[in-house]
Write an enzyme that holds these catalytic residues in place. Sequence first.
Site, mmCIF file in Angstrom:
data_model
loop_
_atom_site.group_PDB
_atom_site.id
_atom_site.type_symbol
_atom_site.label_atom_id
_atom_site.label_comp_id
_atom_site.label_asym_id
_atom_site.label_seq_id
_atom_site.Cartn_x
_atom_site.Cartn_y
_atom_site.Cartn_z
ATOM 1 N N VAL A 1 0.735 -1.057 -0.037
ATOM 2 C CA VAL A 1 0.044 -0.011 -0.049
ATOM 3 C C VAL A 1 0.910 1.290 0.061
ATOM 4 C CG1 VAL A 1 -1.867 -1.282 1.202
ATOM 5 C CG2 VAL A 1 -0.424 -0.103 2.506
ATOM 6 N N LYS A 2 2.054 1.116 0.506
ATOM 7 C CA LYS A 2 3.032 2.285 0.507
ATOM 8 C C LYS A 2 2.352 3.534 1.069
ATOM 9 C CE LYS A 2 6.026 0.884 -3.453
ATOM 10 N NZ LYS A 2 5.149 -0.314 -4.105
ATOM 11 N N ARG A 3 1.724 3.471 2.125
ATOM 12 C CA ARG A 3 1.184 4.442 2.784
ATOM 13 C C ARG A 3 2.196 5.261 3.787
ATOM 14 N NH1 ARG A 3 -2.648 2.996 -0.991
ATOM 15 N NH2 ARG A 3 -4.512 2.703 -0.270
#
Lengths: 288, 288
Positions: A98-100
Amino acid sequence: MPRIIDRLYAAVEDKGHVCLGLDTDLSYLPQDFSDSYISPREKIFHFNKRIIDATLDVAAVYKVQIAYYEALGIDGFLAYSQTLQYLRDKGAIVIADVKRGDIAKTAEMYAKAHLEGALEADFITVNPFMGMDTLKPFYPYLKTGDKGLFALVATSNPGAGDLQGITAADGESVSEKLGRMLEREGEQFLGKCGYSAIGAVVGCTNREQTLRIRQRLPRTFFLIPGYGAQGGKAEDMKDYFKNGNGGVVNSSRGILLAYKKPEFSGLPFDEAARAETIRMREEIKSAV
Amino acid sequence: MPRIIDRLYAAVEDKGHVCLGLDTDLSYLPQDFSDSYISPREKIFHFNKRIIDATLDVAAVYKVQIAYYEALGIDGFLAYSQTLQYLRDKGAIVIADVKRGDIAKTAEMYAKAHLEGALEADFITVNPFMGMDTLKPFYPYLKTGDKGLFALVATSNPGAGDLQGITAADGESVSEKLGRMLEREGEQFLGKCGYSAIGAVVGCTNREQTLRIRQRLPRTFFLIPGYGAQGGKAEDMKDYFKNGNGGVVNSSRGILLAYKKPEFSGLPFDEAARAETIRMREEIKSAV
């Protein structure tokens, strides 16, 4: 239940180094298979399910790239949720890619979204550009032992060096400094295997840099993109692992679209995916 | 229809500098209001709707922080979609604060998710840590003139300096180098107002750095977090804008929770939000 990082370590011992990326795009599905379902949700979920069923014993871990699902709106959201739940029901380890990355209460919300509830994963990828304080809201989850992170450190794309490669006055790159910060943070989440629950995304397209990072980060498990088409080679992997473990190597399209390769022609897509996963696994194993 | 950056510029001329952040958490809703709806989706959407209706003529732009909605699963997804559609139906300008950042086809998927379809916004925030190539998949949208980006450059959180503040051998920080790269990219998307469709998120908690960035980025519109509680002051803003325009200043909780402040006691939450938006707007206007 062992800590998640120990489960991942054991899965690598058991099944090899392949991280199977479910970056599933509707256009990847064989036409006849796609036509046999009506909604995008069903098409995607059932494609994933077939791939998962065919590879459970040969893939160490699955990485689900949320962007492909997000692009499909509600239907994609449901396919994503269903895929994660299916994987976890089967006992597979799941990395939500998700690379949040955000601050304070916003980061808490991302933790809540992706480490519990309908989208619960075992690991999530995070983008630490905003600073180390953006990781702290995930720590309560890490403390339970059940959850882990993979933080971007050195990616494998052509522009990776634009920021990550900036060199400070002391000669160290941004990626190297970041890696050291993460290694330090990880010390509070060490598993029995010697690796921490804060892993790093480290590409394999820049050998020298990857070696420098591995040297600085002895307790950090690597999630390695860039294998194959992007240029990463099996023979490099042994230097990126430690004693043959400590990293997984991602392949997404190479596996999902294996059925289009001449060497697997005639195989159904799931059997081709399995054959390609085994091929990659053996290629890495023999080089390591 | 004018370009989106020209619309934003005109909105600032017309309504002032407030970017109203809809980081709506269920716990922010007055109890009796919350109790009058059943689903989280309805609670959140109707709260947002009341805030929007009360502030349309005094807020230049709305920023919707997706993490708060993502944490609620499907219901949150629907509330988010409904809020964005309501804003756009009302002619408001919408920044989706998604901070996505990924490569190639994955970035294309994020563009598809947030710049068209059920979650369509006018601007999205992006995290450029992976490099300039991560922005390119958004350019087809920017070329139409209808869409824009705000890229993280220098954030306002305590750990912002960990990576953004690393100083290269030539004395320039990561944020400053990044800012210059973005300014250069933006040249192909200039509006009549003189600003480009690639804006920058630049916090106002580090005055010296913000001034250095403004100096290097004459054509870059700023989205400024960190005002108020985090320490950013109105009197600094005139240096962050150029001739009184060129930036918007975000406030989220300060406005959504204004009804809890003693000075607005007795006002319904939407009127308090309006009063606080006007107070902030005037405070900035008089300092600029």
